[in-house]
Enzyme design. Structure first.
Site, PDB file in Angstrom:
ATOM      1  N   ASP A  65      17.126 -33.113  -0.619  1.00  0.00           N
ATOM      2  CA  ASP A  65      17.834 -32.790   0.630  1.00  0.00           C
ATOM      3  C   ASP A  65      17.764 -31.313   0.992  1.00  0.00           C
ATOM      4  O   ASP A  65      18.651 -30.778   1.655  1.00  0.00           O
ATOM      5  CB  ASP A  65      19.297 -33.206   0.482  1.00  0.00           C
ATOM      6  N   GLU A  75      15.013 -39.797  -4.325  1.00  0.00           N
ATOM      7  CA  GLU A  75      16.458 -39.504  -4.315  1.00  0.00           C
ATOM      8  C   GLU A  75      17.041 -39.776  -2.921  1.00  0.00           C
ATOM      9  O   GLU A  75      17.813 -38.990  -2.383  1.00  0.00           O
ATOM     10  CB  GLU A  75      16.717 -38.050  -4.746  1.00  0.00           C
ATOM     11  N   GLU A 125      22.656 -29.748   3.475  1.00  0.00           N
ATOM     12  CA  GLU A 125      21.942 -30.829   2.786  1.00  0.00           C
ATOM     13  C   GLU A 125      22.273 -32.222   3.328  1.00  0.00           C
ATOM     14  O   GLU A 125      21.411 -33.101   3.368  1.00  0.00           O
ATOM     15  CB  GLU A 125      22.231 -30.774   1.284  1.00  0.00           C
ATOM     16  N   ARG A 161      26.079 -23.195  -0.197  1.00  0.00           N
ATOM     17  CA  ARG A 161      26.299 -22.368   1.001  1.00  0.00           C
ATOM     18  C   ARG A 161      27.718 -22.490   1.564  1.00  0.00           C
ATOM     19  O   ARG A 161      28.277 -21.518   2.058  1.00  0.00           O
ATOM     20  CB  ARG A 161      25.305 -22.795   2.085  1.00  0.00           C
ATOM     21  N   HIS A 221      22.331 -17.645 -10.028  1.00  0.00           N
ATOM     22  CA  HIS A 221      21.333 -17.994  -8.995  1.00  0.00           C
ATOM     23  C   HIS A 221      20.917 -16.721  -8.254  1.00  0.00           C
ATOM     24  O   HIS A 221      21.720 -15.801  -8.086  1.00  0.00           O
ATOM     25  CB  HIS A 221      22.006 -18.990  -8.042  1.00  0.00           C
TER      26      HIS A 221
HETATM   27  C1  UD1 Z   1      18.350 -23.996  -1.812  1.00  0.00           C
HETATM   28  C2  UD1 Z   1      18.607 -25.283  -1.018  1.00  0.00           C
HETATM   29  C3  UD1 Z   1      19.699 -26.119  -1.671  1.00  0.00           C
HETATM   30  C4  UD1 Z   1      19.399 -26.346  -3.149  1.00  0.00           C
HETATM   31  C5  UD1 Z   1      19.172 -25.007  -3.839  1.00  0.00           C
HETATM   32  C6  UD1 Z   1      18.786 -25.211  -5.273  1.00  0.00           C
HETATM   33  C7  UD1 Z   1      18.384 -25.297   1.439  1.00  0.00           C
HETATM   34  C8  UD1 Z   1      18.953 -24.852   2.721  1.00  0.00           C
HETATM   35  N1  UD1 Z   1      19.066 -24.930   0.321  1.00  0.00           N
HETATM   36  O1  UD1 Z   1      19.507 -23.178  -1.713  1.00  0.00           O
HETATM   37  O2  UD1 Z   1      19.794 -27.373  -1.014  1.00  0.00           O
HETATM   38  O3  UD1 Z   1      20.481 -27.040  -3.731  1.00  0.00           O
HETATM   39  O4  UD1 Z   1      18.097 -24.321  -3.171  1.00  0.00           O
HETATM   40  O5  UD1 Z   1      18.889 -24.020  -5.986  1.00  0.00           O
HETATM   41  O6  UD1 Z   1      17.361 -25.926   1.402  1.00  0.00           O
HETATM   42  N2  UD1 Z   1      16.065 -16.431  -4.035  1.00  0.00           N
HETATM   43  C9  UD1 Z   1      15.234 -15.585  -4.759  1.00  0.00           C
HETATM   44  N3  UD1 Z   1      14.356 -16.183  -5.657  1.00  0.00           N
HETATM   45  C10 UD1 Z   1      14.283 -17.518  -5.844  1.00  0.00           C
HETATM   46  C11 UD1 Z   1      15.145 -18.348  -5.110  1.00  0.00           C
HETATM   47  C12 UD1 Z   1      16.030 -17.782  -4.200  1.00  0.00           C
HETATM   48  O7  UD1 Z   1      15.270 -14.383  -4.639  1.00  0.00           O
HETATM   49  O8  UD1 Z   1      13.470 -17.966  -6.662  1.00  0.00           O
HETATM   50  C13 UD1 Z   1      17.014 -15.808  -3.066  1.00  0.00           C
HETATM   51  C14 UD1 Z   1      16.298 -15.233  -1.835  1.00  0.00           C
HETATM   52  O9  UD1 Z   1      16.968 -14.084  -1.412  1.00  0.00           O
HETATM   53  C15 UD1 Z   1      16.462 -16.353  -0.810  1.00  0.00           C
HETATM   54  C16 UD1 Z   1      17.860 -16.833  -1.152  1.00  0.00           C
HETATM   55  O10 UD1 Z   1      17.925 -16.796  -2.581  1.00  0.00           O
HETATM   56  O11 UD1 Z   1      16.348 -15.895   0.519  1.00  0.00           O
HETATM   57  C17 UD1 Z   1      18.235 -18.189  -0.643  1.00  0.00           C
HETATM   58  O12 UD1 Z   1      17.284 -19.187  -0.956  1.00  0.00           O
HETATM   59  P1  UD1 Z   1      17.358 -20.604  -0.168  1.00  0.00           P
HETATM   60  O13 UD1 Z   1      16.320 -21.515  -0.712  1.00  0.00           O
HETATM   61  O14 UD1 Z   1      17.369 -20.376   1.297  1.00  0.00           O
HETATM   62  O15 UD1 Z   1      18.805 -21.137  -0.523  1.00  0.00           O
HETATM   63  P2  UD1 Z   1      19.434 -21.597  -1.899  1.00  0.00           P
HETATM   64  O16 UD1 Z   1      20.829 -21.118  -1.912  1.00  0.00           O
HETATM   65  O17 UD1 Z   1      18.535 -21.234  -3.007  1.00  0.00           O
HETATM   66  N1  UDP Z   2      18.646 -25.370 -13.954  1.00  0.00           N
HETATM   67  C1  UDP Z   2      17.728 -24.562 -14.640  1.00  0.00           C
HETATM   68  N2  UDP Z   2      18.078 -23.270 -14.922  1.00  0.00           N
HETATM   69  C2  UDP Z   2      19.274 -22.744 -14.565  1.00  0.00           C
HETATM   70  C3  UDP Z   2      20.192 -23.567 -13.843  1.00  0.00           C
HETATM   71  C4  UDP Z   2      19.847 -24.859 -13.554  1.00  0.00           C
HETATM   72  O1  UDP Z   2      16.634 -25.015 -15.005  1.00  0.00           O
HETATM   73  O2  UDP Z   2      19.528 -21.567 -14.854  1.00  0.00           O
HETATM   74  C5  UDP Z   2      18.249 -26.757 -13.624  1.00  0.00           C
HETATM   75  C6  UDP Z   2      19.269 -27.838 -13.897  1.00  0.00           C
HETATM   76  O3  UDP Z   2      19.120 -28.377 -15.197  1.00  0.00           O
HETATM   77  C7  UDP Z   2      18.968 -28.864 -12.820  1.00  0.00           C
HETATM   78  C8  UDP Z   2      18.469 -28.027 -11.663  1.00  0.00           C
HETATM   79  O4  UDP Z   2      18.062 -26.784 -12.212  1.00  0.00           O
HETATM   80  O5  UDP Z   2      17.931 -29.760 -13.196  1.00  0.00           O
HETATM   81  C9  UDP Z   2      19.552 -27.839 -10.635  1.00  0.00           C
HETATM   82  O6  UDP Z   2      19.175 -26.863  -9.716  1.00  0.00           O
HETATM   83  P1  UDP Z   2      20.212 -26.224  -8.692  1.00  0.00           P
HETATM   84  O7  UDP Z   2      21.582 -26.252  -9.265  1.00  0.00           O
HETATM   85  O8  UDP Z   2      19.635 -24.913  -8.291  1.00  0.00           O
HETATM   86  O9  UDP Z   2      20.090 -27.175  -7.427  1.00  0.00           O
HETATM   87  P2  UDP Z   2      20.829 -28.535  -6.992  1.00  0.00           P
HETATM   88  O10 UDP Z   2      20.599 -29.546  -8.054  1.00  0.00           O
HETATM   89  O11 UDP Z   2      22.272 -28.221  -6.761  1.00  0.00           O
HETATM   90  O12 UDP Z   2      20.147 -28.866  -5.701  1.00  0.00           O
END
Ligand code: UD1
Ligand code: UDP
Length: 378
Positions: A97, A119, A133, A214, A245
């Site tokens: 999602d 999923e 999501e 978010r 994160h």
């Molecule tokens: C995204 C997904 C969320 C998912 C989550 C898993 C959307 C809108 N959100 O949220 O559904 O549950 O991923 O973790 O699709 N960033 C880095 N390096 C990375 C990843 C993220 O620097 O490897 C930082 C960047 O500044 C980026 C920000 O995180 O702009 C947000 O990333 P984004 O994918 O937009 O949102 P998430 O909160 O990661």
């Molecule tokens: N995970 C990981 N390293 C971390 C935190 C989470 O590998 O430091 C794994 C976790 O086991 C799960 C997935 O990442 O399989 C979950 O990712 P996240 O919480 O970012 O996203 P969501 O599942 O909420 O979309």
């Protein structure tokens, strides 16, 4: 002629959940497997690609610092046009999602390519939680041709939205396939994560924490951090381990509120293998993650979910997951109770597998074979 399947994904959880199916499909002569990563995540995606040995055929490299939903959606849509034109896949596979999931489905639809959704069918019924999501997955369900629901509950949600029963399959969640692979590897190889967990004492009770939603940015995250600070001071003998994160909206409050508490360990996002190790070694898990809610029951770890709603009610009903929201008092009460009251703790520590048995990819492979051989059950 093998059928060409294009996997489109972009974030850490999508990659973990796609990996077992990609692996199964690569070993089948019936499919020509192509991989396109949007790289909505960069470092956190690359961590997973490395562990599962996935080399993308296309990397859209769209991530920017503190990206907006507008940025992510528009970049993915425009950059997928060329990939779809070059690959001309018989089927696009998306997962979950995220914005990559919904934009990938929409791009496939624009080229009239069939879509399989892994999923499928998770719902809270509240379009603002989780944001965005809930809407991402609903849009994906409208577009998809094959709906791979992890549980009967998810299937029923899709039926209620008038998705034809013949297009829905209950398969289990591929995250459990990935989890079981890693658990087996940890048992076999006993890797040494000493450097990764330097300074953390796993002989003590460990509370493992993750968070990134978010809808909790701002006040919600401040509450979460303040309650962790209170708990860490109250339970000085407990280790609070928090892989933070990369989202700057998460990192800012977490580091400013929690950086100087001796038994709170703020560490970088972990590779999947050490993260599974940390889950196995933890006493309880405090999270808002979807994937972690699915994995922890299989490891028999109690989970307190820092959200008001969940699209994963199966483990809540079974009593191993409890919703605590982002209210400070509630988080403090519930964590304290599990740290103090052994009976309450044991009630929540039953190991069970509501989200899968580790064989979801096998089932999905068969379903996709049948889709192309015309044996798709009508
Ligand atoms: C995204 C997904 C969320 C998912 C989550 C898993 C959307 C809108 N959100 O949220 O559904 O549950 O991923 O973790 O699709 N960033 C880095 N390096 C990375 C990843 C993220 O620097 O490897 C930082 C960047 O500044 C980026 C920000 O995180 O702009 C947000 O990333 P984004 O994918 O937009 O949102 P998430 O909160 O990661
Ligand atoms: N995970 C990981 N390293 C971390 C935190 C989470 O590998 O430091 C794994 C976790 O086991 C799960 C997935 O990442 O399989 C979950 O990712 P996240 O919480 O970012 O996203 P969501 O599942 O909420 O979309």
């Amino acid at each position: 002629m093998p059928k060409k399947i294009l996997f489109i994904f972009g974030t850490r959880p999508e990659a973990i959940k796609m990996a077992p199916l990609i692996d199964a499909m690569r070993n089948s002569e019936k499919f020509d497997t192509r991989i396109c990563v949007t790289a909505q995540h960069r470092e956190m995606l690359d961590q997973v690609l490395k562990i599962f040995g996935i080399n993308p055929d296309h990397d859209l490299n769209i991530m920017t610092g503190n990206q907006s939903l507008f940025d992510v959606t528009s970049r993915i849509i425009s950059r997928l046009q060329e990939v779809l034109a070059v690959e001309k896949p018989d089927l696009v596979v998306v997962q979950g999602d995220t914005t990559t999931t919904f934009a990938g489905s929409l791009a496939a639809f624009y080229t009239r390519t069939a879509v399989a959704h892994l999923e499928a069918g998770l719902r809270t019924g509240n379009k603002l939680a989780p944001f965005p999501e809930e809407i991402n997955r609903r849009i994906t369900s409208v577009i998809a041709d094959i709906h791979l629901a992890p549980t009967p509950w998810a299937r029923d949600n899709l039926l209620r939205e008038n998705i034809p029963a013949r297009d829905i399959f209950v398969t289990g969640n591929t995250v459990i396939d990935a989890l079981f692979q890693v658990v087996a590897m940890l048992k076999r190889n006993h890797p040494d994560f000493g450097a990764t967990f330097k300074g953390i004492d796993f002989t003590k009770n460990v509370v493992l924490i993750t968070g990134h939603r978010r809808e909790s940015f701002g006040e919600g995250f401040r509450n979460i951090c303040e309650s962790i600070a209170t708990l860490a001071r109250k339970f000085a003998d407990v280790e609070f381990v928090y892989p933070v994160h990369f989202n700057p909206n998460v990192r800012k409050p977490v580091y400013s509120i929690l950086h100087d508490i001796v038994n709170v360990h703020l560490i970088e996002p972990l590779d999947y293998e050490p993260f599974v190790y940390a889950m196995e070694k933890s006493y309880l898990i405090l999270t808002d993650s979807g994937g972690v809610q699915e994995e922890a029951p299989s490891l028999g770890k109690p989970v307190l979910v820092m959200r008001e709603t969940t699209e994963r009610p199966e483990a809540v009903e079974a009593g191993t997951v409890r919703l605590v929201g982002t209210d400070k008092t509630k988080i403090e009460e519930e964590v304290s109770r599990l740290l103090i009251d052994r009976n309450q703790y044991l009630l929540m520590s039953r190991s069970h597998n509501p989200y899968g048995d580790g064989k979801a990819s096998e089932r999905i492979l068969k379903i996709l074979e049948e889709y192309f051989t015309g044996n798709f059950i009508d």
